[in-house]
Design a protein around this motif. Sequence first.
Motif, PDB file in Angstrom:
ATOM      1  N   SER A  67      -1.712  -0.016  -6.377  1.00  0.00           N
ATOM      2  CA  SER A  67      -3.086   0.353  -6.732  1.00  0.00           C
ATOM      3  C   SER A  67      -3.939   0.724  -5.529  1.00  0.00           C
ATOM      4  O   SER A  67      -5.104   1.094  -5.692  1.00  0.00           O
ATOM      5  CB  SER A  67      -3.761  -0.801  -7.482  1.00  0.00           C
ATOM      6  OG  SER A  67      -3.783  -1.977  -6.682  1.00  0.00           O
ATOM      7  N   GLU A  68      -3.367   0.633  -4.314  1.00  0.00           N
ATOM      8  CA  GLU A  68      -4.113   1.004  -3.112  1.00  0.00           C
ATOM      9  C   GLU A  68      -3.370   2.122  -2.383  1.00  0.00           C
ATOM     10  O   GLU A  68      -2.198   1.968  -2.045  1.00  0.00           O
ATOM     11  CB  GLU A  68      -4.301  -0.196  -2.189  1.00  0.00           C
ATOM     12  CG  GLU A  68      -5.194   0.103  -0.986  1.00  0.00           C
ATOM     13  CD  GLU A  68      -5.593  -1.134  -0.206  1.00  0.00           C
ATOM     14  OE1 GLU A  68      -6.291  -0.993   0.817  1.00  0.00           O
ATOM     15  OE2 GLU A  68      -5.215  -2.248  -0.628  1.00  0.00           O
ATOM     16  N   ILE A  98      -3.444   5.344   0.633  1.00  0.00           N
ATOM     17  CA  ILE A  98      -4.005   5.958   1.835  1.00  0.00           C
ATOM     18  C   ILE A  98      -3.537   7.410   1.865  1.00  0.00           C
ATOM     19  O   ILE A  98      -2.329   7.679   1.919  1.00  0.00           O
ATOM     20  CB  ILE A  98      -3.534   5.239   3.104  1.00  0.00           C
ATOM     21  CG1 ILE A  98      -3.876   3.754   3.049  1.00  0.00           C
ATOM     22  CG2 ILE A  98      -4.146   5.891   4.351  1.00  0.00           C
ATOM     23  CD1 ILE A  98      -3.192   2.929   4.127  1.00  0.00           C
ATOM     24  N   ARG A 145       1.754   4.493  -9.026  1.00  0.00           N
ATOM     25  CA  ARG A 145       0.805   3.670  -9.796  1.00  0.00           C
ATOM     26  C   ARG A 145       1.507   2.970 -10.951  1.00  0.00           C
ATOM     27  O   ARG A 145       1.266   1.783 -11.213  1.00  0.00           O
ATOM     28  CB  ARG A 145      -0.336   4.546 -10.318  1.00  0.00           C
ATOM     29  CG  ARG A 145      -1.384   3.765 -11.105  1.00  0.00           C
ATOM     30  CD  ARG A 145      -2.451   4.663 -11.666  1.00  0.00           C
ATOM     31  NE  ARG A 145      -1.898   5.625 -12.615  1.00  0.00           N
ATOM     32  CZ  ARG A 145      -2.634   6.481 -13.317  1.00  0.00           C
ATOM     33  NH1 ARG A 145      -3.954   6.500 -13.154  1.00  0.00           N
ATOM     34  NH2 ARG A 145      -2.078   7.329 -14.150  1.00  0.00           N
ATOM     35  N   LYS A 204       0.846  -1.186   0.000  1.00  0.00           N
ATOM     36  CA  LYS A 204       0.000   0.000   0.000  1.00  0.00           C
ATOM     37  C   LYS A 204       0.887   1.244   0.000  1.00  0.00           C
ATOM     38  O   LYS A 204       2.023   1.204   0.479  1.00  0.00           O
ATOM     39  CB  LYS A 204      -0.905   0.025   1.237  1.00  0.00           C
ATOM     40  CG  LYS A 204      -1.926  -1.113   1.326  1.00  0.00           C
ATOM     41  CD  LYS A 204      -2.776  -0.956   2.575  1.00  0.00           C
ATOM     42  CE  LYS A 204      -3.904  -1.990   2.619  1.00  0.00           C
ATOM     43  NZ  LYS A 204      -3.415  -3.320   2.993  1.00  0.00           N
ATOM     44  N   ASP A 241       0.483  -5.187   6.027  1.00  0.00           N
ATOM     45  CA  ASP A 241       1.026  -5.052   4.681  1.00  0.00           C
ATOM     46  C   ASP A 241       2.266  -4.172   4.667  1.00  0.00           C
ATOM     47  O   ASP A 241       2.433  -3.281   5.516  1.00  0.00           O
ATOM     48  CB  ASP A 241      -0.016  -4.447   3.740  1.00  0.00           C
ATOM     49  CG  ASP A 241      -1.136  -5.418   3.425  1.00  0.00           C
ATOM     50  OD1 ASP A 241      -0.984  -6.619   3.716  1.00  0.00           O
ATOM     51  OD2 ASP A 241      -2.174  -4.971   2.902  1.00  0.00           O
ATOM     52  N   LEU A 256      -8.216   3.651  -8.829  1.00  0.00           N
ATOM     53  CA  LEU A 256      -7.452   3.272  -7.647  1.00  0.00           C
ATOM     54  C   LEU A 256      -8.371   2.966  -6.461  1.00  0.00           C
ATOM     55  O   LEU A 256      -9.459   3.531  -6.340  1.00  0.00           O
ATOM     56  CB  LEU A 256      -6.497   4.384  -7.245  1.00  0.00           C
ATOM     57  CG  LEU A 256      -5.404   4.756  -8.246  1.00  0.00           C
ATOM     58  CD1 LEU A 256      -4.543   5.892  -7.691  1.00  0.00           C
ATOM     59  CD2 LEU A 256      -4.530   3.554  -8.592  1.00  0.00           C
ATOM     60  N   LEU A 257      -7.912   2.057  -5.597  1.00  0.00           N
ATOM     61  CA  LEU A 257      -8.567   1.842  -4.305  1.00  0.00           C
ATOM     62  C   LEU A 257      -7.977   2.850  -3.332  1.00  0.00           C
ATOM     63  O   LEU A 257      -6.770   2.824  -3.070  1.00  0.00           O
ATOM     64  CB  LEU A 257      -8.314   0.418  -3.812  1.00  0.00           C
ATOM     65  CG  LEU A 257      -8.829   0.065  -2.407  1.00  0.00           C
ATOM     66  CD1 LEU A 257     -10.336   0.284  -2.307  1.00  0.00           C
ATOM     67  CD2 LEU A 257      -8.453  -1.367  -2.044  1.00  0.00           C
ATOM     68  N   VAL A 258      -8.788   3.763  -2.828  1.00  0.00           N
ATOM     69  CA  VAL A 258      -8.261   4.855  -2.017  1.00  0.00           C
ATOM     70  C   VAL A 258      -8.956   4.914  -0.661  1.00  0.00           C
ATOM     71  O   VAL A 258     -10.131   4.561  -0.514  1.00  0.00           O
ATOM     72  CB  VAL A 258      -8.402   6.220  -2.737  1.00  0.00           C
ATOM     73  CG1 VAL A 258      -7.590   6.235  -4.017  1.00  0.00           C
ATOM     74  CG2 VAL A 258      -9.861   6.547  -3.026  1.00  0.00           C
ATOM     75  N   HIS A 259      -8.194   5.342   0.338  1.00  0.00           N
ATOM     76  CA  HIS A 259      -8.695   5.583   1.681  1.00  0.00           C
ATOM     77  C   HIS A 259      -8.273   6.998   2.076  1.00  0.00           C
ATOM     78  O   HIS A 259      -7.177   7.443   1.719  1.00  0.00           O
ATOM     79  CB  HIS A 259      -8.106   4.595   2.687  1.00  0.00           C
ATOM     80  CG  HIS A 259      -8.180   3.160   2.256  1.00  0.00           C
ATOM     81  ND1 HIS A 259      -9.233   2.342   2.560  1.00  0.00           N
ATOM     82  CD2 HIS A 259      -7.294   2.395   1.543  1.00  0.00           C
ATOM     83  CE1 HIS A 259      -9.013   1.132   2.071  1.00  0.00           C
ATOM     84  NE2 HIS A 259      -7.837   1.146   1.444  1.00  0.00           N
TER      85      HIS A 259
END
Length: 330
Positions: free
Chosen positions: A47-48, A50, A42, A2, A98, A71-74
């Motif tokens: 792809s994730e 934060i 990227r 991540k 991770d 993208l997977l975003v937080h």
Amino acid sequence: MKAIIPVAGAGTKLRPHTYTQPKALIPMAGKTILSIIVDQLRDAGISEFIFIVGYLGDKIRDYVKANYPDLLVHFVFQNDRQGIGHALKLTKEIVDDDEVMVVLGDTICEYDVKKVLDSPESMLGVKKVDDPRDFGVAEIDSDGFVTHLVEKPQIPKSNMALVGIYKIKETPQLFECLDKNISQGLRSHGEYSITDALDCMIQNGNQVKVFKVDSWFDCGKKETLLDSNATLLRKFGDNIENHYSFENTVIIHPVSIGKNCEIKNSIIGPNVTVGDNTTIDFSIIKHSIIGSFSNLFDIVLDYSLIGSDTSIRGETRTLNIGDNTNIDLG
């Protein structure tokens, strides 16, 4: 793997621009500071993400969602800015165990991102500097392993500065050290730093190596931001849509001109970035960054940083003007 990008800072050295716009979204060579960082990671396979947000965090969130829908975003909100170490602690539940790549939100560097990600060890980006007292400093053995880290030492024992890029494999140990430092109130220069947490890991036996970045672009204040913009323009090349035809205008490369701009009777360049939907007439602009939705008429600008939604009319100046400003120099 991540990626964590802290972008909660107020960017005080770039005021007045950062009163209305996060530093990470200031335009640079046709991109933004944030997009250059995200694109690097990227493209290397992450792809994730934060994002640690705070001041003007809604603008960061809106920008990321609009430009990176794949993208997977937080988004983690840091209400009380107590340093990067404190910010990272807020991501513990999302990170789990991770590996992470931490890149500070104002850090643009040239380096082999894929090679760093594939390294079997945790790694820290470094660059040799003349005066390391304003940086985290790494003391390194002959094999490239870090023996000690110090945040902004008054008497540095090394000139290898931390650039703000950290690949960390042993995240449980990182969070243990962050928890320990924060519970004990261990601050450096008033903040909980990532440097102290990483030094805690090293003293506990974790092996951390350094990698040297090829280039380090300083985006922290107006003068160095403009110099970095010029360097990146030369690196990325011109960014002008092919259908653009500017009436009675000379373009001196390299320049980047955003979408839906109207420019006439002017000289633009070299080393100029112009945001989207900006109008320029009877003006000469060089070595400058101009925000979006601005209107410039009868002005000569050199080495200037102009915010978005700004209207300027007048004569030769060197300016540092924030967003939503109306100035008549006539």
